[in-house]
Each structure stands twice: as C-alpha cells, then as structure tokens.
Scaffold this motif. Structure first.
Motif, short mmCIF file in Angstrom:
data_model
loop_
_atom_site.label_atom_id
_atom_site.label_comp_id
_atom_site.label_asym_id
_atom_site.label_seq_id
_atom_site.Cartn_x
_atom_site.Cartn_y
_atom_site.Cartn_z
N VAL A 96 0.84 -1.21 0.00
CA VAL A 96 0.00 0.00 0.00
C VAL A 96 0.87 1.25 0.00
O VAL A 96 0.66 2.19 -0.77
N LEU A 123 -1.29 4.88 3.90
CA LEU A 123 -2.03 3.71 4.36
C LEU A 123 -2.93 4.03 5.54
O LEU A 123 -2.55 4.76 6.46
N ASP A 165 -6.92 -0.51 4.56
CA ASP A 165 -6.22 -0.93 3.35
C ASP A 165 -5.53 -2.28 3.51
O ASP A 165 -5.28 -2.98 2.52
#
Length: 278
Positions: free
Chosen positions: A256, A260, A264
């Motif tokens: 990610v 983040l 996520d």
C-alpha cells in the motif's frame, strides 16, 4: 545475541486446494464491542476472512448489531449479551479460533466473557482490551493456556509484566520471561517485532529495506490480531501463526505504501498472496 529472522510464510501452509470447502479452513469468532466502538472488531474480522479463514463470525452486544450489519457482508453476526450466549456459541466445535480484545470494552461483562473464552481452550488471540483485562484480573491470567497468542505493544507489555521491559536492550529477555510465565506465545510489537514460543525467539524487523513506518496508524494492530486469529483458525500452530501474521502485516503495508490506513491492509492481501505464488 543473534535471533532467528522471520521470513515469508510457507506458501503450502496457507494455500487453498481444489476439493476443499469453507469448514476446511476454520471458523473464527471475534468478540466485538458496543455501539460506536465496533470498528476495531470489524477490522479484525475482515482481516481473519481475508487471510483465508473459511468463516468469520463477529459476536457483539445486541445494540451494536445494526451498526455492524451496515458495514459487513461476508462476516456473519451474532448477538452476544453475556456469558450464556458465549457458552452457546462455543458449543459449536467448528469454531476453531477466537479473537478477543479489539474495541471490546473493560467492564465486568467483558471480564467474564474473556474468562469463558479462555476456559474453552481454543486457539485464542488476546489483544488490546483483552490484554488490559488480563493485566488487571488475576483470575484471567491464571486461565491463559498454550493455545493463546498475546499481542502487546510496549505499554501493554509493561502493564502485563511490570519491571521486565526496562529498555530496548531488555526486549528479548522480557519476551522470553513472559512466555515462560504464561505458557502462551508472546508477540511483542514494534519496528522489530519479537515472537517467543515453543520454537524459540524470532524477530521480524520492519526496518531498512522492509521498513513500513506508515503502520503507525489507528487500527493496524487490530488487523494484525485478526490475521493471526485467521491463521490459527486454519490450523497453524500458535507461534507459526504469529510469525506469519507479522510478516503478512508488514508486506501488505509495503504494497500500500505511504497514506495507508488500517482498512487498506486486508485489501492488500490478495496481491501479497499472488506474489507468494498462491
């Protein structure tokens, strides 16, 4: 002292194979909190499902059912008023792992629910409020068993084991002593996460090339608890699940990247699994 380094999990241990069905991959029970405090439990439940648990149930106070139903689809819901409700749920032996603590609460009700859950003897992750209750209540500490995985950050660890974690240099010895005292697997969170259990002490360093400083965000620890619970539910041993969960948690964060948020992390797991060849 050189510690064993935690690497990527064995893909064969977390793969799914043709001909299997959902109960071949376990059923995880997450105990959730009251209205307006359910986000942590939902994060843990979604992580358990994403990591491959066949089924996940979030059990919460009746007043929180509508809130959770509005946010969850594949995760099942059950009303949980008190200990009798939990005992009825645990009569189903297909419930293969429990997750206690994220957004749970700290009242006498939650204390009694944790006691019933520990007495069931199932593989169990204790995080957040469950750790605070264990630190506070001697009768809960006495119920810890080898199927438990405790996932404290440094502050929680100091409340659980006063006087043992004095500085960074004492982390390894403190984790060893905690595991010896409780009989449980200890995952001491940090940039260098330590896991102590029957297979000895291991470290996962989310530093340097594997650094993921954006994991310092609300809810990331709840996701880690859910990952470990999901892996326990699928049949991994306590230390194996803790080590695999720690690695997957960081790998998802690295995919990610900056920006983040905790939501996520479960959504990044399919990409992690593809990279592992699953």
């Amino acid at each position: 002292m050189r510690l064993r380094e935690i690497g990527a999990p064995d893909a064969a241990r977390i793969a799914k194979r043709e001909g299997q069905h959902k109960y071949d991959h376990g059923h995880v029970l997450v105990l959730g909190g009251p209205p307006a405090q359910g986000g942590a439990g939902r994060l843990a439940a979604r992580a358990a499902l994403r990591v491959g648990a066949g089924l996940v149930t979030l059990a919460c106070p009746p007043a929180a059912l509508a809130e959770n139903a509005a946010r969850l689809d594949a995760v099942m819901l059950r009303a949980l008023e008190g200990t009798e409700d939990l005992e009825r749920l645990l009569a189903d032996r297909r419930l293969s792992a429990l997750c206690l603590g994220p957004g749970f609460g700290l009242s006498d009700r939650e204390r009694d629910l944790v006691a019933v859950a520990l007495d069931a003897g199932r593989p169990t992750v204790l995080d957040a409020d469950a750790l605070t209750l264990v630190a506070r209540e001697r009768m809960l500490r006495q119920r810890l068993h080898p199927g438990c995985v405790l996932t404290p950050h440094a502050g929680e660890f100091r409340r659980l084991f006063p006087g043992t974690l004095e500085d960074e240099a004492s982390r390894a010895e403190a984790a060893r002593a905690a595991a010896a005292e409780t009989g449980a697997v200890i995952l001491l969170k940090g940039a260098e996460t330590l896991v102590e259990g029957p297979e000895g002490l291991a470290v996962h360093a989310a530093t340097g090339a594997r650094g993921a400083p954006w994991l310092a965000t609300a809810g990331a620890g709840d996701v880690l608890a859910g990952l470990i619970a999901g892996l326990l539910g699928r049949g991994l041993r306590g230390q194996e699940a803790a080590e695999a969960g720690a690695w997957l948690h960081v790998e998802a964060a690295r995919i990610v990247g900056p920006g983040l948020i905790a939501e996520d992390l479960p959504e990044a797991l399919p990409a992690v699994f593809r990279a592992l060849g699953l």
